[in-house]
Design a protein around this motif. Structure first.
Motif, PDB file in Angstrom:
ATOM      1  N   PRO A 613     -18.666 -15.318 -19.379  1.00 50.45           N
ATOM      2  CA  PRO A 613     -20.053 -15.170 -19.817  1.00 50.45           C
ATOM      3  C   PRO A 613     -20.198 -15.157 -21.335  1.00 50.45           C
ATOM      4  O   PRO A 613     -21.189 -15.644 -21.868  1.00 50.45           O
ATOM      5  N   ILE A 614     -19.196 -14.604 -22.027  1.00 50.20           N
ATOM      6  CA  ILE A 614     -19.318 -14.567 -23.481  1.00 50.20           C
ATOM      7  C   ILE A 614     -19.135 -15.958 -24.072  1.00 50.20           C
ATOM      8  O   ILE A 614     -19.878 -16.382 -24.950  1.00 50.20           O
ATOM      9  N   LEU A 615     -18.151 -16.667 -23.553  1.00 52.15           N
ATOM     10  CA  LEU A 615     -17.765 -17.915 -24.203  1.00 52.15           C
ATOM     11  C   LEU A 615     -18.443 -19.159 -23.648  1.00 52.15           C
ATOM     12  O   LEU A 615     -18.455 -20.189 -24.305  1.00 52.15           O
ATOM     13  N   THR A 616     -18.956 -19.080 -22.443  1.00 51.45           N
ATOM     14  CA  THR A 616     -19.551 -20.284 -21.867  1.00 51.45           C
ATOM     15  C   THR A 616     -20.945 -19.985 -21.340  1.00 51.45           C
ATOM     16  O   THR A 616     -21.430 -18.852 -21.420  1.00 51.45           O
ATOM     17  N   HIS A 617     -21.559 -21.005 -20.793  1.00 55.76           N
ATOM     18  CA  HIS A 617     -22.882 -20.834 -20.215  1.00 55.76           C
ATOM     19  C   HIS A 617     -22.804 -20.366 -18.768  1.00 55.76           C
ATOM     20  O   HIS A 617     -23.818 -20.231 -18.110  1.00 55.76           O
ATOM     21  N   SER A 618     -21.605 -20.183 -18.264  1.00 58.45           N
ATOM     22  CA  SER A 618     -21.476 -19.868 -16.846  1.00 58.45           C
ATOM     23  C   SER A 618     -21.133 -18.400 -16.645  1.00 58.45           C
ATOM     24  O   SER A 618     -21.035 -17.632 -17.589  1.00 58.45           O
ATOM     25  N   GLY A 619     -20.914 -18.038 -15.426  1.00 62.19           N
ATOM     26  CA  GLY A 619     -20.568 -16.663 -15.107  1.00 62.19           C
ATOM     27  C   GLY A 619     -21.804 -15.802 -14.967  1.00 62.19           C
ATOM     28  O   GLY A 619     -22.916 -16.223 -15.257  1.00 62.19           O
ATOM     29  N   PRO A 620     -21.622 -14.577 -14.515  1.00 63.07           N
ATOM     30  CA  PRO A 620     -22.757 -13.667 -14.356  1.00 63.07           C
ATOM     31  C   PRO A 620     -23.244 -13.226 -15.733  1.00 63.07           C
ATOM     32  O   PRO A 620     -22.450 -13.171 -16.662  1.00 63.07           O
ATOM     33  N   PRO A 621     -24.536 -12.921 -15.890  1.00 61.59           N
ATOM     34  CA  PRO A 621     -24.999 -12.480 -17.200  1.00 61.59           C
ATOM     35  C   PRO A 621     -24.256 -11.203 -17.594  1.00 61.59           C
ATOM     36  O   PRO A 621     -23.978 -10.357 -16.738  1.00 61.59           O
ATOM     37  N   LEU A 622     -23.970 -11.092 -18.862  1.00 62.02           N
ATOM     38  CA  LEU A 622     -23.239  -9.925 -19.336  1.00 62.02           C
ATOM     39  C   LEU A 622     -24.026  -8.647 -19.087  1.00 62.02           C
ATOM     40  O   LEU A 622     -23.455  -7.573 -18.948  1.00 62.02           O
TER      41      LEU A 622
END
Lengths: 727, 727
Positions: A613-622
């Motif tokens: 989430p920190i480095l890309t546009h993917s993943g769950p919101p921080l």
């Protein structure tokens, strides 16, 4: 002010002899630069100093021109070789010939041209000048020579052993085709290694992370140590028999162990790829060989750095040993950090700028940043090649997700082409070097000893390590896998590059020759024997492993499952395959959990929840994964895209944050899926029509929403997480 | 055997001072190679000669390491510059700022870093050694120096003028960032020039071929001659005023005229592209500047070769003049032939092998062949850069049609990235060079004179030539176009590369400084003034010129018209636009015939009927265009694909072989259309799914047939050939 007194018209010490050293094949002809520059300088200096005789100038100019032409011809030779190789590879692929890999082919062509050059071209004599003057006790890097009033600048090229000066029967052409060894290390290897890191199939790599690390680190160290000691025995034997004409220390033996421990199963992996052999075995072999190379480089420089206190005592010295271990750890972790940091910086830059609207800029940035890793590491005293490897892995894991679809294919293709050219060049050069290299030391005992040693070294590393690993692994590494790994211990570009890097001493020359022969033998014999070996060992082939591009195509299908079919997203495919019921991977579903090393599970959860989430546009919101007190930071770092993707699902979000085993997978992930696939759709349209500007982020978002909606409706299907199956 | 007697500890004559000269930015750090190799050599020679003192070795090693780090840092500086440039360009593009082009930006950043390096870093002192010995009257290329028993090899780097030896206040860092000028010529220019050739919009280029050739050849010659003579006047004036401290001959002035006549309207063209300005003006400017560069290179080398019989008479010499003209023609036609031949060979190889099933191999081959042009030309004594230009044009015209869709985008993108990096590197380097270059000679009179001269030179070439061309052209080159061409006379990378190539004499240094300032001024002022100038001159912007990719998208629509929408297919688009009635190009339809220069029409018919069928899969089958007695040959050369495409139309074929004016267009061509578009469809699917193997030629053929059928049904629509309209 005395005229030089010892003129050696040594045959073939070529004019502008430096040129071939700078010769950079995958690049553009510097050496031509040399030649031209020389010509230009000659003509201009002529204009400046009119009083000098025109004849002399003409002679110099002509010589420079001649040398320049020879340079071009020698480069053309290599291009011809590569072109021939390409055409033959095509023929082989076209007819599905598998017994010879392209690298083996490149070597054969190189060999043929080498023989022709060696025995077919007449030895020409060049001009050179020996100027013997007893200076202070060190050589200066730059010499200014006053030749009857004109000053000429000379640069130090290196030391030559006194015996060689007169005896070397040299040939212009042979000299021309012999490159500066560092070209291999600094120009040809980085693209190969970067490509290896960048194209790593992370899913299987991470699944077998523990085993791969064990093979790469422990295995290489064991192999290096065993080979080193065996070779020391061989050297002792040679001394007794009287076959050894110069010094050969224990550290030299260890150094040989280090360089020859770098495996490079490029042939085997190519055949694996083609036959769709077992993916886990592929991951083990590929992962091992990639990290292996890094370990071998650092290990060899640590061994060089191992200098016992007394200069003449080449015995064991604990202090020096620990210093070497320290150097190993320092260089390795430093290079790793360097690579990872550059990767992370690139990821952040590509995430927080809208650079993806301009794929050309994006690709250029990506290329420059990846290259700067190499320089940064070298500038800090670490190993650039190793840094580039980890940079490649990081770029593939994070930055790749931020790139526009066009940049993804651009960067992949760019590095693929560079990798292909560099690799084939190295292998043709190897073939050529067997005959054109001037300092071969063939020692039958050493060579036979080395073959035995690498066999034993590989055996002593694969079987015991596999035994211990099997104690911890639930999905054991079978005997057939172990035999295959044993068999696949090819030596290739890295061993060659490490060996050619320094061929100054007798010991190193013997090592180089032996390495070359080992590479030849393993590439041809093992390359040819892979297919029979696979069937003999009963290793599954024809496994319909979804390649990356296939995954793209199949992404729409993944939606049903509602899990992340993103680049790295490891175990989902198996479950997908189980759902598909293709039978081929029926074991897959049940073994997924066992294979996930604990280190991987820990890492995956951290990576998935925080890093991605920190480095890309993917993943769950921080905002959902970080504790509440980091709220502000989380909001800053989470890309708006994630929120946008999240929108239609927001109310259900909490239901879907599942905690299965050690793995925390959030349902939010599936929106990434939608994003990924819709942008791959964008790719196809944009390449069809070139109307990239129109399919900008807004459109992508529109589609995302559409896709998400579509998925929401199908949310009734069970979320088949592979880990869930076993729970 | 005498010890050297004159040691100049000249500050900053760096250790391994050669390294920065080899520094190849878009490539990989050779210089790192140097440094490393040096280190390795030092350490190994240490092992070999243990008797030498350890201290000395350590010192050498440390020095080498230090130098190596500095090299890395200086390369990192450039990477930082490029990265900054990329990010700022993005910001500018993002905010639609147009007053400053990326190249101008790169120059500004370079300038800033140059100032910092110049005034911010302390002058360090290096070690070097002057060895004055009166040898025979020529310098040898290799020196062997015996330093207390150890032999060191030195290579000639070049002559330095005696005055410089002590006076040059040098700085390690400044030296490091100063490259070998030939790097520009041999490494940075070829990708730029190749890309120019490869991306040439052939349709408009060929339409204006006559004018472009006139501007490029006559124009450059006129401009060179006028600037040369004006500058000779300026030089005379300087001599009278006493501002000239060294020799400056008439040939030097002509040389200056040649190098400064190479225009490079990269900024203008970028803005044209963005604003969709008039395509014919674009074609004129682009075509002129591309050929211009080639003419300027060859012209400048011819002028260098102009050596009057007596060495001291720099007066006019008819024999030498005609020799120079001969050299010009020889080099130019030789380079042209070289480039064209390599292009044709590549086309034949890609046509007659099924290499297109393996895009990686194909791209690699394409790259290697294009590169070999450069080497081949250099090996034969021609100009590699010029050869590469014509190779690019040939490759785009023929080979491109044989490539697989993936290779097309791959090769385009590869060269685009290389071009982008090389161009921006040159411009940042220019910025840097203004402050870090050590031998600037600023002469206000010369600089002012040069500005006036290039203005007059450009005027004397554009207006009279346009006048004469307008006599022959039916579609006149309007006053606003002429003014715009006059205004767009920017100088860029080529002028810089030609000027930096040789900065040995005083005259050349003055030229270099002046060229640099002219480049700065024109890039900034003209780059910023393009948009206002366009509106002031009432030049149409927003012309919806179909870009190549757009054409791909629109191909389906072309079917209706039944003409060849292939890459080059020149005048059809206009008629299409007329059919579409978009109004923007309403003049288009009526001017097509007039603009087709007779030379073009002749060439087009030959190219279409013979060359394209021989070299590519497109065009009418040779069996229909060649006379009957070549039947066998024709059958061999025609690709089966053409027949296959032809099949469903065969019975009607003869009806549709129209002969209109000078142009013979066969209806068979339209099947190519179908082929082209269906394979572009293949592209989209293959990029979506990566299943390239499945969309193999059979499928394409299937579709072709389908498409052809579809077209057959719509064959009732009139065949709107642009030439027919006016007939």
């Amino acid at each position: 002010m005395e005229p030089s007194d010892a003129v050696h018209p040594g045959p073939g010490r070529a004019v502008w002899a430096l040129s071939p050293r700078l010769l950079l094949l995958p690049l553009l002809p510097v050496l031509l630069g040399r030649g031209l520059r020389a010509g230009a300088a000659a003509s201009s200096s002529g204009a400046a100093a009119e009083d000098s005789s025109a004849m002399e100038e003409l002679a110099t100019e002509k010589e420079a021109e001649e040398s320049h032409r020879q340079d071009s011809v020698s480069l053309l030779t290599f291009i011809l070789l590569l072109t021939l190789t390409i055409l033959t590879i095509w023929l082989f692929k076209h007819r599905r010939v598998r017994f010879l890999h392209e690298t083996g082919l490149a070597m054969i062509y190189g060999l043929i041209v080498g023989v022709i050059l060696r025995y077919g071209t007449p030895a020409t004599s060049g001009h050179d000048k020996s100027l013997s003057c007893t200076q202070e006790d060190r050589a200066f890097s730059t010499l200014l020579v006053n030749v009857s009033g004109k000053f000429f600048e000379y640069t130090l090229k290196g030391e030559i052993s006194p015996g060689k000066i007169n005896s070397v029967e040299q040939n212009d052409m042979l000299r021309k085709v012999t490159f500066d060894p560092e070209v291999f290390f600094n120009i040809l290897l980085p693209p190969i290694i970067f490509h290896a890191g960048y194209s790593l199939k992370k899913r299987h790599f991470f699944r077998n992370l523990g085993s791969i690390l064990a093979y790469a680190f422990l295995g290489t160290a064991v192999s290096c140590f065993i080979i080193g000691n065996l070779m020391y025995g061989v050297v002792k034997l040679m001394k007794i028999v009287g076959q050894l004409s110069d010094k050969f220390y224990y550290t030299d033996c260890l150094f040989f162990g280090a360089i020859i421990s770098a495996t490079d199963p490029v042939t085997v992996l190519a055949i694996f790829n083609e036959l769709h052999a077992d993916v886990d075995l592929y991951a083990l072999l590929f992962g091992e060989s990639v990290l292996n190379d890094a370990v071998a480089i650092v290990l060899s420089s640590s061994i060089v750095a191992y200098q016992p206190a007394g200069l003449n005592t080449h015995a064991f010295d604990a202090a020096a040993f620990f210093k070497s271990v320290g150097i190993f750890l320092g260089i390795f972790s430093g290079s790793f950090t360097m690579g990872a940091v550059t990767g992370v910086v690139t990821a952040l830059v590509t995430k927080f700028t809208k650079l993806h609207c301009f794929p050309l800029l994006e690709t250029a940035l990506f290329f420059l940043m990846s290259w700067s890793t190499f320089l940064l590491a070298e500038a800090c005293g670490f190993t650039g090649v190793v840094a580039v490897l980890f940079c490649g892995i990081t770029q593939a894991h994070y930055t790749y997700n931020n790139l526009s679809v066009e940049s993804r294919s651009r960067s992949k293709q760019l590095f693929e082409v560079l990798h292909f050219l560099a690799e084939n060049f190295i292998f043709s050069y190897m073939g050529l070097a067997l005959f054109t290299f001037q300092k071969h030391v063939f020692s039958p005992i050493f060579i036979i000893g080395a073959f035995v040693a690498i066999f034993l070294g590989r055996a002593a590393h694969i079987y015991p390590l596999s035994f211990f690993l099997n104690l911890g692994r639930r999905h054991k590494i079978g005997w057939n896998f172990q035999h295959m790994m044993m068999f696949s211990g090819l030596r290739g570009a890295m061993a060659f590059a490490l060996a050619i890097r320094d061929t100054a001493s007798y010991a190193r020359q013997m090592m180089f020759t032996t390495t070359l022969l080992i590479v030849f033998f393993t590439v041809w014999v093992i390359g040819g024997g892979t297919t029979p070996m696979l069937s003999w060992l009963n290793i599954r082939v024809g496994v319909e492993e979804l390649s990356e591009e296939d995954q793209n195509e199949h992404r729409w299908q993944y939606f049903r499952v509602g899990v992340d079919p993103d680049q790295d997203p490891p175990p989902n495919n198996d479950s997908f395959q189980v759902l598909q019921g293709d039978g081929l991977d029926s074991v897959g579903g049940s073994r997924t959990k066992q294979e996930s090393a604990w280190i991987f599970r820990l890492w995956y959860s951290f990576d998935h929840n925080y890093l991605k989430p920190i480095l890309t546009h993917s993943g769950p919101p921080l905002t959902t994964t970080l504790p509440a007190w980091c709220g502000l930071l989380a909001r800053c770092l989470t890309s708006p895209q994630v929120y946008d993707n999240q929108e239609p699902l927001r109310e259900d979000d909490s239901d879907f944050i599942l905690t299965e085993g050690d793995l925390t997978l959030t349902y939010g992930d599936s929106t990434v899926t939608a994003n990924g696939s819709s942008s791959s759709y964008t790719a196809s349209t944009s390449l069809e029509g070139g109307r990239r500007v129109k399919t900008s982020s807004e459109e992508v978002l529109e589609r995302d929403l559409g896709v998400s909606d579509q998925k929401v409706s199908s949310r009734g299907t069970p979320l088949v997480f592979p880990l869930q199956e076993n729970a």
